[in-house]
Design a protein around this motif. Structure first.
Motif, PDB file in Angstrom:
ATOM      1  N   ASN A  16      19.425  -2.587  -2.910  1.00 22.11           N
ATOM      2  CA  ASN A  16      18.069  -1.928  -3.701  1.00 22.11           C
ATOM      3  C   ASN A  16      17.749  -0.631  -3.506  1.00 22.11           C
ATOM      4  O   ASN A  16      16.822  -0.362  -4.012  1.00 22.11           O
ATOM      5  CB  ASN A  16      17.092  -3.199  -2.906  1.00 22.11           C
ATOM      6  N   GLY A  17      18.741   0.057  -2.727  1.00 19.73           N
ATOM      7  CA  GLY A  17      18.526   1.609  -2.947  1.00 19.73           C
ATOM      8  C   GLY A  17      18.232   2.078  -1.507  1.00 19.73           C
ATOM      9  O   GLY A  17      18.365   3.183  -1.375  1.00 19.73           O
ATOM     10  N   ARG A  18      17.819   1.191  -0.674  1.00 15.76           N
ATOM     11  CA  ARG A  18      17.271   1.670   0.640  1.00 15.76           C
ATOM     12  C   ARG A  18      18.238   1.931   1.548  1.00 15.76           C
ATOM     13  O   ARG A  18      19.291   1.128   1.428  1.00 15.76           O
ATOM     14  CB  ARG A  18      16.475   0.560   1.191  1.00 15.76           C
ATOM     15  N   VAL A  19      18.091   3.088   2.462  1.00 18.04           N
ATOM     16  CA  VAL A  19      19.133   3.449   3.591  1.00 18.04           C
ATOM     17  C   VAL A  19      18.151   2.990   4.896  1.00 18.04           C
ATOM     18  O   VAL A  19      17.036   3.490   4.920  1.00 18.04           O
ATOM     19  CB  VAL A  19      19.410   4.755   3.308  1.00 18.04           C
ATOM     20  N   GLU A  20      18.483   2.229   5.747  1.00 22.88           N
ATOM     21  CA  GLU A  20      18.057   2.065   6.951  1.00 22.88           C
ATOM     22  C   GLU A  20      18.811   2.136   8.133  1.00 22.88           C
ATOM     23  O   GLU A  20      20.223   2.096   7.994  1.00 22.88           O
ATOM     24  CB  GLU A  20      17.341   0.491   7.031  1.00 22.88           C
ATOM     25  N   THR A  21      18.327   2.492   9.284  1.00 23.21           N
ATOM     26  CA  THR A  21      19.267   2.391  10.352  1.00 23.21           C
ATOM     27  C   THR A  21      19.440   0.933  10.831  1.00 23.21           C
ATOM     28  O   THR A  21      18.557   0.210  10.979  1.00 23.21           O
ATOM     29  CB  THR A  21      18.620   3.310  11.490  1.00 23.21           C
ATOM     30  N   ALA A  22      20.742   0.468  10.909  1.00 25.44           N
ATOM     31  CA  ALA A  22      21.157  -0.783  11.250  1.00 25.44           C
ATOM     32  C   ALA A  22      20.626  -1.114  12.579  1.00 25.44           C
ATOM     33  O   ALA A  22      20.409  -0.408  13.485  1.00 25.44           O
ATOM     34  CB  ALA A  22      22.533  -0.861  11.079  1.00 25.44           C
ATOM     35  N   ARG A  23      20.235  -2.398  12.846  1.00 21.34           N
ATOM     36  CA  ARG A  23      19.936  -2.695  14.100  1.00 21.34           C
ATOM     37  C   ARG A  23      21.209  -3.154  14.970  1.00 21.34           C
ATOM     38  O   ARG A  23      22.151  -3.594  14.320  1.00 21.34           O
ATOM     39  CB  ARG A  23      19.122  -4.299  14.071  1.00 21.34           C
ATOM     40  N   LYS A  24      21.153  -2.893  16.183  1.00 16.60           N
ATOM     41  CA  LYS A  24      22.202  -3.393  17.008  1.00 16.60           C
ATOM     42  C   LYS A  24      22.951  -4.678  16.930  1.00 16.60           C
ATOM     43  O   LYS A  24      24.228  -4.732  16.936  1.00 16.60           O
ATOM     44  CB  LYS A  24      21.884  -3.080  18.444  1.00 16.60           C
TER      45      LYS A  24
END
Length: 268
Positions: free
Chosen positions: A91-99
């Motif tokens: 969807n175009g978002r960039v997020e920091t992945a969860r551990k």
């Protein structure tokens, strides 16, 4: 010798770390760990639809600070830079992945470049990869590559999350989201892998992109860079972790057109 046996023999030969010889040893790196590539599963399994991950981001970050891959159920692209794992979504978002996020396929290293060079003139993908090839010691070692620069254009794709029963990757990627970014600063990161590892990994260049603000990115299909810096790290060992449960146990890892499928999926 059949394709399945060939793949089996190649995997057996790669489970143990190889010799640690190289041009330089990066600062603070031990001979084995400093040159080792850690890989979770193999590309042939992903091609056959093995999308259930059983290795968490937290575990991957114990193996390195740089890498690429995908997430559980093929939910987007993974890019690890400077010890941070980014989740690049369709969807175009960039997020920091969860551990605790899981990955069915990923490749990790401790990135300590042997060499950095400036991009001398504006270059497209074939020109830049040739520049990198010319600075390596040959085609038969693995190299991690990072390119920080000013790009006039970057074309990416991002796979969409899949639901069981999973289709093969060639089908799943047909519905991928493609985006063209223009006039931006960012980073390309990934690996150049020898042809003899096709099916175990992705032969040739496998690069992911993220912009400098960490807001946009994806699997890189093509690009043109105006200026920047290329950092290269040579690796002389490959450690593969094979999933011991789930669909991997009876997956078809011996497709006669495996290489062609991977090239189609990778967009080249």
């Amino acid at each position: 010798m059949g394709t399945e046996r060939l793949l089996t023999e190649r995997i057996r030969g790669l489970i143990r770390p190889a010799s640690s010889s190289g041009r330089h040893q990066g600062a603070g790196r031990t001979p084995e760990l400093g040159r080792e590539v850690y890989q979770n599963s193999i590309m042939a399994a992903l091609i056959d639809g093995v999308y259930d991950g059983d290795v968490a981001v937290e575990q991957l970050l114990e193996r390195g600070d740089f890498g690429v891959g995908t997430f559980n159920h093929l939910n987007g692209e993974m890019l690890v830079l400077d010890g941070t794992c980014f989740h690049l979504s369709a969807n175009g978002r960039v997020e920091t992945a969860r551990k605790e996020d899981l990955s069915p396929f990923s490749v990790m290293v401790r990135f300590a470049p042997d060499e950095a060079l400036e991009v001398p003139t504006p270059m497209d993908r074939p020109e830049l990869t040739q520049l990198i090839d010319d600075r390596t010691r040959g085609p038969n070692l693995i190299y991690s590559v990072r390119v920080d620069g000013n790009f006039s254009e970057v074309r990416t794709r991002t796979v969409r999350e899949q639901s069981a029963p999973y289709p093969p990757l060639i089908q799943a990627s047909a519905d991928q989201a493609e985006t063209v970014f223009t006039g931006l600063q960012g980073t390309l990161a990934g690996f150049r892998t020898p042809e003899y590892l096709q099916g175990i990994s992705v032969a040739g260049y496998h690069l992911h992109f993220i912009d400098e603000l960490h807001t946009r990115g994806g699997h890189c299909l093509d690009f043109r860079i105006l200026s920047g810096t290329v950092s290269i790290c040579e690796h002389t060992a490959l450690r593969i972790r094979l999933p011991a449960v789930g669909k991997f146990l009876d997956a078809d890892l011996s497709s006669p057109d495996l290489g062609e499928q991977i090239r189609d999926v990778e967009g080249r």
